[in-house]
Motif scaffolding. Structure first.
Motif, mmCIF file in Angstrom:
data_model
loop_
_atom_site.group_PDB
_atom_site.id
_atom_site.type_symbol
_atom_site.label_atom_id
_atom_site.label_comp_id
_atom_site.label_asym_id
_atom_site.label_seq_id
_atom_site.Cartn_x
_atom_site.Cartn_y
_atom_site.Cartn_z
ATOM 1 N N LYS A 1 23.285 75.306 39.198
ATOM 2 C CA LYS A 1 24.506 74.901 38.514
ATOM 3 C C LYS A 1 24.451 73.405 38.278
ATOM 4 N N ARG B 1 29.344 72.958 51.552
ATOM 5 C CA ARG B 1 27.883 72.875 51.466
ATOM 6 C C ARG B 1 27.366 71.864 52.479
ATOM 7 N N VAL C 1 31.511 74.123 42.139
ATOM 8 C CA VAL C 1 30.624 74.084 43.303
ATOM 9 C C VAL C 1 31.363 73.535 44.525
ATOM 10 N N ARG D 1 30.905 64.182 41.669
ATOM 11 C CA ARG D 1 29.508 64.585 41.906
ATOM 12 C C ARG D 1 28.493 63.703 41.176
ATOM 13 N N ASP E 1 29.419 70.792 36.969
ATOM 14 C CA ASP E 1 30.189 71.968 37.363
ATOM 15 C C ASP E 1 30.912 71.690 38.684
#
Lengths: 395, 354, 51
Positions: free
Chosen positions: B70, B82, B77, B53, B74
């Motif tokens: 968040k 998404r 997720v 990420r 993290d």
């Protein structure tokens, strides 16, 4: 006009104001105004369930798509009467034009709620023309056609206001306005369907077709004719005292003629729909859940009312014609909602699907109510169902 | 409003001077467009993506996007699927591997910067432009907020600021176009620690992708996603498993978005050009019919009147004849009477003379 | 004049711009030409009736 004249013209002493119907209308208006305030202070997320996967919801699916289709009675009726020489439909033209004008006006009002920055709605016409977009075509034609409908309708209002000179000038344009109206209607009715041609990967294959534009145009014809019949039967019930002998005398002929026309057009629609399935070879989808739903739309809301129309015309059964008209109108609404919402994003899991927010439903009911109230206001005052005595000879 | 050169050219073209002015694309309808030469793109090798990420964080930073609830560190997720939204130009999703069960696959999602963007084709205010650098950029200053671009996008990328009242915008990745113009890399590419993202000229990236597939035929699926999809995109993808497996649609086809609508758009001027002919024709024919009907009716009336007149004349003539005869008879009678009287008188005279 | 069109999108934008203008011109011209075409019909008809 003096103040008193204005008063009696716009607010004639009617029955008591506090009737049950008026109370319901008042409630709807209050709720509508509340949602309006919420929409323009809290943004779209306050009153809609629109999200990034469903940028178009009930306001586009129903208010715009179904609204425009059901307002097609204006061009079909005036074309039949003025262009194709069916003079016996003359008394049906004014109610149809009025319905269409109010319909389109409300479509435009409704769009002001739906788009993010409504004050920029003139941009595509006057500032930055995105001519490769089918929506540009729709926008241009709706704007022009609303103007045409306003002019066509204004003849009635001018007779009512007694402005003879202006009325005669506009009345002389009838033929040009009618032809222009049919061109614009052909274009935007079909382009509303063509909007989805750019998204073959999102619309279910049974509804997606290279013929979407043709389907929308042809279905708008029988939608318009059915709406004229439907509106006429309601008006007969509630505004009978406003109708003159010509209107009443011609009414049965109009209903029969329109039912016959609608039935035959629906037959043609079914033919081209089947051809569309063959062209895309989507037969195998008919066995799926969406296929069943497609068949419900095709058989239950096109074939059935089309057949009922035919039987009713043969037997001169006016009650059955009214029923067929109602089913057809519902079928058009269903079709537009299918294309716009139900068969759109059909591959998404159920939890990602869209269902309208109470605010969207409330504001849609609000729009329809405004339309009905405006219709009543106008037909109880202006020469819609009867000819103004001063202008009897002028057509 | 000043007249832009394009508009001026449009008018010249309309006046039939196009051949004199000469823009290279004035060719016949089979003209093929290859897109901007030397435009940039990004190759996403999903086999190298580790799902850290970092790209999401970098994107958020360079584009001044709001901080998410968040943090970007993290990784839980990743457990939910998404999509891009108003606060995220890009997201990374995690998928299950089929080849090696238990192992995760990752794929970064963002605007693919189509060579022929559906959003641009759909926009009725020209808010989207395909730049020569390869980025598809959005101009909020003309956007009405109709959201047709979101309907049109086959990759479901543009998002909308539904909670803004006065200035809601469509939101999507810009390929860091402002940074490109400064000579910098896109934020996500710059930060990627796994070299899963490669920035370069699209042509070079295609060659690079082909080379990797050729070198490691068992590691890659033999397809470059984005080379032809929807007419080609500036972002290109190679994977170790089917593209469907990493959440990419394989049924989009290779037709560029403007081609999809070309047919419907081409009908429009024909309707505007021919409907007046057909409709005025229908009107003229119905008028002619009415006129003939009216003439026939008038003729019938005239005939009827003429017939009546004839009959009346005959009657009159007969009456006159009769009257004449009667008159003649009466005259003859009178004459006869007078003669008789004269004869009588003569006889009486003779008698008197005698 | 080195303005080369590289994308189908830009090409269509260019041609549709012209087409829309021509559509407007065409529609107005239709009305004008129809009036010209039928402008003397009434005169002749009136003359025809007098004979």
């Amino acid at each position: 006009m003096s103040q008193d004249a204005v008063k009696t013209k716009f607010f004639p002493p009617d029955r008591s104001f506090y009737t049950p119907v008026n109370m319901v209308v008042g409630c709807i208006m209050a709720v509508g105004l509340l949602f309006t305030v919420l929409r323009f202070t809290g943004g779209l997320s306050m009153v809609t369930n629109l999200d990034d996967n469903y940028p178009w919801g009930l306001w586009i699916g129903f208010d715009l798509m179904a609204g425009v289709a059901l307002a097609a009675g204006g061009y079909t009726t005036s074309a039949a009467c003025y262009l194709f020489g069916m003079k016996r439909f003359h008394s049906a033209v004014r109610p149809a034009i009025l319905t269409a004008f109010l319909g389109y006006a409300l479509v435009v009002v409704s769009l002001h709620y739906d788009v993010g920055r409504p004050w920029r709605l003139p941009y595509p016409l006057f500032w930055s023309q995105g001519t490769t977009s089918l929506l540009f075509e729709v926008g241009l034609c709706v704007a022009l056609y609303l103007t045409v409908l306003f002019l066509e309708y204004s003849v009635t209002a001018l007779e009512w206001l007694g402005l003879k000179k202006l009325r005669h000038i506009i009345h002389r344009l009838t033929l040009v306005l009618t032809i222009f109206g049919v061109i614009l209607s052909t274009l935007h009715q079909s382009s509303l369907g063509a909007l989805f041609i750019i998204a073959p990967s999102k619309l279910h294959p049974l509804w997606y077709s290279q013929y979407l534009a043709v389907y929308f145009f042809i279905s708008s014809m029988f939608a318009g004719l059915s709406m004229v019949i439907f509106e006429g039967s309601l008006s007969h019930k509630y505004f009978h005292d406003k109708m003159d002998d010509t209107y009443l005398g011609e009414h049965d002929g109009v209903v029969l003629g329109f039912a016959k026309g609608a039935s035959f057009i629906m037959f043609a629609y079914l033919v081209i729909k089947v051809i569309g399935i063959a062209m895309d070879n989507t037969w195998h989808y008919l066995g799926s859940g969406y296929g069943m739903w497609f068949l419900v739309e095709m058989l239950g809301f096109v074939a059935l009312p089309g057949f009922l129309y035919a039987v009713a015309v043969r037997d001169r059964n006016f009650g059955l014609i009214r029923k067929a008209a109602l089913i057809t109108v519902l079928g058009i609404v269903l079709n537009r909602l299918n294309v716009c919402l139900i068969a759109f994003n059909w591959y998404l899991p159920l939890e990602d699907r869209y269902f309208p927010h109470i605010g969207e439903i409330g504001l849609t009911i609000f729009m329809v109510t405004i339309g009905v109230v405006a219709f009543k206001f106008i037909v109880t005052r202006m020469p819609i169902f009867y000819e103004h005595p001063d202008y009897k000879e002028s057509h | 409003m000043s007249v832009s050169r394009r508009k001026f050219l449009a008018w010249m073209g309309g006046a039939g001077l196009s051949t004199a002015v000469g823009r290279k694309a004035f060719a016949a309808s089979n003209k093929h467009f290859e897109g901007y030469p030397d435009s940039f793109g990004v190759l996403h090798d999903t086999t190298l993506c580790v799902g850290c990420r970092s790209c999401e964080a970098a994107c958020n930073k360079v584009n001044d996007l709001p901080q998410p609830e968040k943090s970007f560190t993290d990784l839980k997720v990743l457990d939910e699927k998404r999509r891009t939204d108003a606060a995220a130009y890009t997201v990374v999703n995690k998928y299950e591997s089929v080849k090696k069960p238990g192992l995760p696959l990752f794929r970064k999602i963002q605007c693919n910067h189509c060579l022929e963007p559906a959003c641009a084709s759909a926009c009725f205010v020209k808010a989207f432009t395909k730049t020569k650098e390869g980025a598809v950029v959005y101009d909020a200053s003309v956007c009405v907020g109709c959201r047709y671009c979101m309907v049109a996008c086959p990759f479901n990328i543009p998002a909308y600021e539904y909670d803004k009242v006065l200035d809601p915008r469509v939101v999507k990745c810009t390929l860091c176009h402002p940074r490109l113009l400064e000579g910098k890399l896109p934020g996500c590419v710059e930060v990627c620690p796994a070299e899963a993202l490669t920035f370069g000229k699209r042509e070079d990236l295609l060659a690079l992708a082909r080379e990797r597939i050729r070198k490691h035929p068992d590691r890659y699926v033999h397809h470059i996603y984005g080379e032809k999809e929807m007419g080609g995109t500036s972002w290109l993808y190679i994977t170790g498993e089917s593209f469907e497996q990493v959440g990419m649609r394989e049924d989009l086809g290779i037709t560029p978005a403007p081609n999809l609508t070309a047919g419907a758009l081409a009908v429009v001027p024909m309707v505007a050009g021919l409907w007046p002919l057909f409709l005025t024709g229908a009107y003229a024919m119905s008028r002619r019919k009415e006129k003939i009907a009216a003439e026939e009716q008038a003729g019938a009336v005239a005939n009827a009147i003429a017939e009546t007149n004839d009959a009346a004349e005959k009657k009159l003539a007969q009456a006159l004849e009769k009257a004449k005869k009667e008159k003649e008879a009466a005259i003859q009678k009178e004459v006869k009477k007078a003669l008789e009287e004269a004869v009588k008188a003569q006889e009486a005279d003779k008698e008197e003379d005698a | 004049m080195h303005d080369v069109i590289y994308t189908l999108q830009d090409f269509m934008l260019h041609t549709k711009n012209i087409t829309y203008i021509l559509m407007g011109v065409g529609l107005v011209a239709y009305v004008a030409f129809w009036n010209f075409l039928t402008g003397k019909d009434d005169d002749h008809e009136a003359a025809g009736k007098e004979e």
